[in-house]
Design an enzyme around this catalytic site. Structure first.
Site, PDB file in Angstrom:
ATOM      1  N   HIS A  82      -7.375  -5.818  -0.549  1.00 35.12           N
ATOM      2  CA  HIS A  82      -6.231  -4.908  -0.618  1.00 35.12           C
ATOM      3  C   HIS A  82      -4.933  -5.695  -0.452  1.00 35.12           C
ATOM      4  O   HIS A  82      -4.675  -6.246   0.615  1.00 35.12           O
ATOM      5  CB  HIS A  82      -6.381  -3.857   0.484  1.00 35.12           C
ATOM      6  CG  HIS A  82      -5.342  -2.787   0.466  1.00 35.12           C
ATOM      7  ND1 HIS A  82      -4.887  -2.193  -0.694  1.00 35.12           N
ATOM      8  CD2 HIS A  82      -4.656  -2.189   1.483  1.00 35.12           C
ATOM      9  CE1 HIS A  82      -3.979  -1.279  -0.390  1.00 35.12           C
ATOM     10  NE2 HIS A  82      -3.816  -1.265   0.925  1.00 35.12           N
ATOM     11  N   SER A 110       0.829  -1.195   0.000  1.00 38.37           N
ATOM     12  CA  SER A 110       0.000   0.000   0.000  1.00 38.37           C
ATOM     13  C   SER A 110       0.879   1.266   0.000  1.00 38.37           C
ATOM     14  O   SER A 110       1.693   1.438  -0.903  1.00 38.37           O
ATOM     15  CB  SER A 110      -0.946  -0.051   1.204  1.00 38.37           C
ATOM     16  OG  SER A 110      -1.944   0.919   1.113  1.00 38.37           O
ATOM     17  N   ASP A 134      -8.912  -4.347  -5.860  1.00 41.59           N
ATOM     18  CA  ASP A 134      -8.397  -3.587  -4.721  1.00 41.59           C
ATOM     19  C   ASP A 134      -9.165  -2.276  -4.562  1.00 41.59           C
ATOM     20  O   ASP A 134      -9.207  -1.469  -5.489  1.00 41.59           O
ATOM     21  CB  ASP A 134      -6.908  -3.298  -4.936  1.00 41.59           C
ATOM     22  CG  ASP A 134      -6.202  -2.791  -3.690  1.00 41.59           C
ATOM     23  OD1 ASP A 134      -6.817  -2.022  -2.921  1.00 41.59           O
ATOM     24  OD2 ASP A 134      -5.036  -3.144  -3.489  1.00 41.59           O
TER      25      ASP A 134
END
Length: 498
Positions: free
Chosen positions: A466, A216, A438
């Site tokens: 995610h 991320s 995602d």
């Protein structure tokens, strides 16, 4: 995200900049997090000092923090079965504001518990770090619990001017409190400064080149490192890619699209699995109705806490980070309709990092400090109000909240320190991993980051939630081969959902 452990591993003397750190056994960290250590794993902790401002300067040219230091907390996990050691694998979970120390502990439990495969644990030391300002590393702590409660509980789409102005006033109060405490040092929590800290960590663990796994926001840290130190890269896995070239507005709109798409996938799953989803046949209508009802008549928990529209909204956000969260959300909304908000609070509190006593970690203090330090673009309140209305039409469930969320940086004090957005010329191939479903880092950002770096190679997982590694055998094998043997996946490689 689980709560951060008590900061017992910050005891002792931190190594001065450039010095070799002293590692000490710290089995108490996994015990505090998950009540036990992983079998066959040793945990060691250390701290290093880094310059507050890597740009330096002295005298009249000195900036804030010149000559001062931050302390960076490290945790190293080493398997008793380690053979043919390659080096250290530095890990970061994203956020910004997530603890890499905690992440290293979770990853140490092996693939069957959602951690790293034995093939990786047997070849690398796993090194987690809390970036500057996060958890155990000179943490930013300036937002009272009551203000975080108010922020998360606030209407995600304040339509009246009075309601919108109330959120602006709350954001101003939060920003002023942090500005009063940290002043002109707030820009020092930027991504570029943290990426330079990563090179100090690389040197401290004795690696000539960096091997890194970033999730991320951690992909932005890794991409920034690759631009600053391309010759010091061994292998970078960037999973859940952030496109650094997006500004604040474009990034928020991208997330609005991503969450709408992910919720559409949940809606279709629910309709096709009515026996497992009490929101069938129309999950979107059920969730929208729950938020609308919470605006006028929030359900009260046994302790008196009210499940306002904001808390219901963040329960929805939390549930979309994993496919397993879909059924949890369906149950939570169904129980809320029956008058029990406990599951809604459980989902929302996991996202907010709020414990049962109403105390927050510094996840969102650091999140705001980093995000706002990175951004030169601070949209006006009038512009935000326009986007709120526009995105309500385009992305009805998530757009207004992501537009209104821009207020936080508009009202944040201090200057900015933007990260670079160019090529990583001279670096070896960098693996950029994306998940088609995602919500938080939509898949479109994956090829964009790979293209920007110039040396990126895209690996695609056709899954939900995610980040991707190590979710399936296909993804795991490709990433492991890259980390261990530097074997780059074939161009365009795609892995099925299951």
């Amino acid at each position: 995200m689980p709560a951060f452990a008590p900061r017992s591993d910050t005891e002792g003397e931190a190594a001065a900049p450039g010095a070799t750190p002293t590692w000490r056994a710290c089995p108490e960290v996994p015990r505090e997090l998950v009540r036990r250590s992983a079998p066959g794993m040793r945990y060691e902790c250390a701290r290093i000092k880094v310059p507050r401002d890597w740009a330096g300067g002295s005298g009249a040219t000195a900036g804030p923090g010149a000559g001062e230091t931050f302390e960076i907390a490290l945790l190293r996990v080493r398997s008793d079965k380690q053979r043919n050691r390659i080096g250290s694998l530095l890990v970061n979970p994203g956020g910004p504001g997530g603890s890499g120390v905690d992440t290293a502990v979770y990853l140490s439990f092996g693939e069957q518990f959602g951690g790293l495969p034995d093939t990786i644990l047997d070849r690398f030391d796993i090194v987690g770090f809390d970036p500057r300002g996060v958890a155990r590393s000179s943490p930013v702590e300036c937002i009272p619990d009551a203000d975080l409660d108010a922020s998360f509980g606030y209407d995600p789409d304040p339509r009246s001017q009075e309601s919108f102005d109330g959120f602006v006033a709350l954001s101003k109060r939060i920003g002023q409190g942090c500005g009063d405490k940290y002043g002109n040092q707030l820009p020092l929590y930027s991504t570029e400064q943290a990426a330079r800290d990563m090179d100090a960590i690389r040197a401290a663990v004795g690696d000539d080149k960096l091997t890194y796994l970033g999730y991320s926001y951690g992909t932005l840290l890794g991409a920034t490192y690759a631009q600053l130190f391309p010759q010091r890269v061994r292998a970078l896995v960037l999973d859940g890619a952030v496109d650094p070239r997006q500004g604040l507005i474009a990034g928020s709109e991208s997330q609005a699209k991503g969450f709408e798409r992910a919720f559409g996938n949940l809606h279709r799953w629910c309709a096709a699995n009515a026996a497992r989803c009490p929101l069938a046949p129309d999950a979107r209508a059920a969730v929208t109705s729950a938020i609308d009802k919470a605006r006028v008549s929030p359900v009260r928990a046994a302790d008196g806490r009210e499940a306002t529209a904001g808390w219901v909204f963040y329960a929805v956000i939390s549930s979309l980070y994993t496919e397993s969260g879909w059924q949890e959300l369906a149950r939570a909304i169904n129980r809320l309709e029956e008058g029990n908000p406990d599951d809604v609070f459980r989902l929302a509190d996991a996202y907010a990092d709020r414990d049962d006593n109403g105390h927050y970690t510094n996840l969102f203090d650091a999140n705001m400090a980093v995000n706002c330090a990175d951004e030169e673009e601070r949209p006006s309140l009038d512009r935000i109000r326009q986007l709120q209305s526009q995105w309500r039409q385009q992305y009805p469930l998530f757009g207004p909240a992501l537009a209104v969320g821009l207020v936080s940086c508009t009202e944040w004090p201090g200057g900015s320190d933007p990260f670079p957005t160019g090529r990583a010329d001279g670096a070896p191939p960098i693996l950029v991993v994306g998940t088609t479903g995602d919500p938080a880092t939509p898949y479109e950002q994956t090829p964009a980051l790979a293209e920007m770096l110039g040396v990126g190679r895209v690996l695609t997982w056709e899954g939900e939630g995610h980040t991707a590694y190590p979710q399936t055998a296909c993804i795991t094998q490709a990433v492991d081969a890259y980390l261990i043997d530097l074997t780059v996946p074939v161009e365009g490689k795609r892995c099925p959902a299951r």
